[in-house]
Write a protein that holds these residues in place. Structure first.
Motif, short mmCIF file in Angstrom:
data_model
loop_
_atom_site.label_atom_id
_atom_site.label_comp_id
_atom_site.label_asym_id
_atom_site.label_seq_id
_atom_site.Cartn_x
_atom_site.Cartn_y
_atom_site.Cartn_z
N GLN A 152 0.66 1.21 3.59
CA GLN A 152 0.55 -0.20 3.05
C GLN A 152 1.97 -0.83 3.20
O GLN A 152 2.79 -0.73 2.58
N LYS A 153 1.82 -1.87 3.91
CA LYS A 153 3.19 -2.63 4.10
C LYS A 153 3.81 -3.20 3.09
O LYS A 153 5.13 -3.31 2.88
N GLU A 154 2.97 -3.61 2.22
CA GLU A 154 3.56 -4.26 0.77
C GLU A 154 4.19 -2.94 0.14
O GLU A 154 5.24 -3.44 -0.55
N ASP A 155 3.63 -2.02 0.20
CA ASP A 155 4.36 -0.77 -0.45
C ASP A 155 5.75 -0.51 0.02
O ASP A 155 6.78 -0.61 -0.69
N VAL A 156 5.86 -0.42 1.44
CA VAL A 156 7.19 -0.32 2.11
C VAL A 156 7.93 -1.27 1.71
O VAL A 156 9.29 -0.95 1.41
N GLU A 178 16.04 9.46 -10.89
CA GLU A 178 15.24 10.42 -10.38
C GLU A 178 13.88 9.86 -10.18
O GLU A 178 13.33 10.08 -9.11
N SER A 179 13.27 9.41 -11.30
CA SER A 179 11.88 8.58 -11.23
C SER A 179 11.86 7.56 -10.23
O SER A 179 10.90 7.32 -9.56
N ILE A 180 13.05 6.65 -10.24
CA ILE A 180 12.90 5.73 -9.44
C ILE A 180 13.32 6.13 -7.94
O ILE A 180 12.56 5.30 -7.02
N MET A 181 13.79 7.04 -7.64
CA MET A 181 13.91 7.55 -6.48
C MET A 181 12.63 8.23 -5.79
O MET A 181 12.44 8.00 -4.63
N ARG A 182 11.93 8.65 -6.72
CA ARG A 182 10.73 9.40 -6.35
C ARG A 182 9.87 8.23 -6.05
O ARG A 182 8.97 8.22 -5.04
N LEU A 183 9.84 7.21 -6.56
CA LEU A 183 8.89 6.02 -6.53
C LEU A 183 9.35 5.44 -5.38
O LEU A 183 8.43 5.01 -4.32
N SER A 184 10.55 5.16 -4.90
CA SER A 184 11.00 4.72 -3.77
C SER A 184 10.59 5.60 -2.32
O SER A 184 10.06 4.91 -1.73
N TRP A 185 10.90 6.79 -2.56
CA TRP A 185 10.25 7.77 -1.62
C TRP A 185 9.01 7.52 -1.20
O TRP A 185 8.48 7.35 -0.15
N ALA A 186 7.97 7.47 -2.15
CA ALA A 186 6.64 7.14 -2.23
C ALA A 186 6.38 5.71 -1.48
O ALA A 186 5.31 5.97 -0.64
N LEU A 187 6.90 4.91 -2.00
CA LEU A 187 6.76 3.57 -1.34
C LEU A 187 7.10 3.38 0.16
O LEU A 187 6.24 2.83 0.79
N VAL A 188 8.37 3.95 0.47
CA VAL A 188 8.49 3.85 1.96
C VAL A 188 7.85 4.87 3.02
O VAL A 188 7.63 4.35 4.15
N HIS A 189 7.14 5.74 2.40
CA HIS A 189 6.06 6.49 2.93
C HIS A 189 4.74 6.09 3.07
O HIS A 189 4.03 7.04 3.55
N SER A 190 4.46 4.89 2.55
CA SER A 190 3.06 4.37 2.24
C SER A 190 2.61 3.99 3.46
O SER A 190 3.17 3.63 4.42
N CYS A 225 2.22 8.79 2.58
CA CYS A 225 2.08 8.99 1.17
C CYS A 225 0.77 8.13 0.82
O CYS A 225 0.88 7.03 1.18
N ASP A 226 -0.13 8.60 -0.18
CA ASP A 226 -1.08 7.83 -0.47
C ASP A 226 -0.95 7.32 -1.82
O ASP A 226 -0.26 7.22 -2.57
N ARG A 227 -2.01 6.36 -2.10
CA ARG A 227 -1.88 5.43 -3.51
C ARG A 227 -1.58 6.22 -4.66
O ARG A 227 -1.21 5.74 -5.68
N THR A 228 -2.57 7.41 -4.83
CA THR A 228 -2.48 8.18 -5.95
C THR A 228 -1.29 8.61 -6.33
O THR A 228 -0.85 8.91 -7.45
N VAL A 229 -0.45 8.92 -5.32
CA VAL A 229 0.80 9.61 -5.54
C VAL A 229 1.81 8.54 -5.87
O VAL A 229 2.65 8.64 -7.00
N ILE A 230 1.71 7.34 -5.45
CA ILE A 230 2.58 6.03 -5.71
C ILE A 230 2.14 5.69 -7.25
O ILE A 230 3.17 5.41 -8.18
N ALA A 231 0.82 5.73 -7.64
CA ALA A 231 0.59 5.36 -9.31
C ALA A 231 1.08 6.42 -10.04
O ALA A 231 1.56 6.09 -11.04
N GLY A 232 1.14 7.74 -9.64
CA GLY A 232 1.88 8.81 -10.41
C GLY A 232 3.35 8.52 -10.76
O GLY A 232 3.89 8.64 -11.72
N CYS A 233 4.05 8.05 -9.67
CA CYS A 233 5.27 7.85 -9.61
C CYS A 233 5.68 6.43 -10.39
O CYS A 233 6.68 6.64 -11.18
#
Length: 167
Positions: A65-69, A51-63, A25-33
């Motif tokens: 960037q280690k800090e996002d994960v 639901e929004s928090i789950m989408r953000l969590s999904w995006a972060l662990v698929h990043s 997952c890239d940074r633009t998707v994370i920013a959108g979440c």
């Protein structure tokens, strides 16, 4: 014959590149979440916030960037204890397993995907992740054995060379 060599080189390349089937997952998707979570915090229903928090969590662990994960792992671990629904618990365990896999903590990832499969034994995503994690653990073991064997060979060679010089 040529086909056999091609598949051999492909499998060797796959082994060393560590290719897996888990999406990135890239940074633009994370920013959108993140924007979606911020908007949900301003008066949305509890279900929409979750639901929004789950989408953000999904995006972060698929990043990539280690800090996002790490942020995604922290969010999921915080919310996991509050979960009553087996379906949501399964989802969070799976995402935690992905996060730990991305963080190179393969033992923890394998444990979490095992818990996930206890809830849903036939869940394809979890079965795929389990295979990816176990393949990675096996690969790391083979590489570790190779490094150890090389080190032992160098030490033995050095001792033999030193003994040969003495004589």
């Amino acid at each position: 014959m040529e086909n056999k060599f091609g598949s051999l080189f492909e499998s060797i390349g796959h082994f060393f590149t560590g290719g897996d089937e888990i999406p990135w997952c890239d940074r633009t998707v994370i920013a959108g979440c993140e924007r979606e979570v911020a908007e949900a915090d301003n008066g949305a229903s509890e279900e929409r916030k979750n639901e929004s928090i789950m989408r953000l969590s999904w995006a972060l662990v698929h990043s990539r960037q280690k800090e996002d994960v790490q942020r995604g792992i922290a969010m999921l671990e915080t919310s996991l204890g509050n979960e009553r629904s087996p379906l949501h618990q399964r989802e969070k365990l799976y995402l935690l397993a992905v996060g730990y896999y991305r963080s190179n903590d393969y033992a923890r990832s394998r444990q979490l995907v095992g818990q996930c499969l206890d809830i849903a034994p036939d869940w394809r995503q979890a079965l795929t992740l389990k295979k990816v994690v176990e393949d990675r653990i096996a690969k790391d073991g083979v590489i570790g054995i190779g490094i150890t064997a090389t080190a032992v060979g160098l030490i033995v060679g050095g001792i033999a060379a030193a003994l040969a010089r003495k004589n």
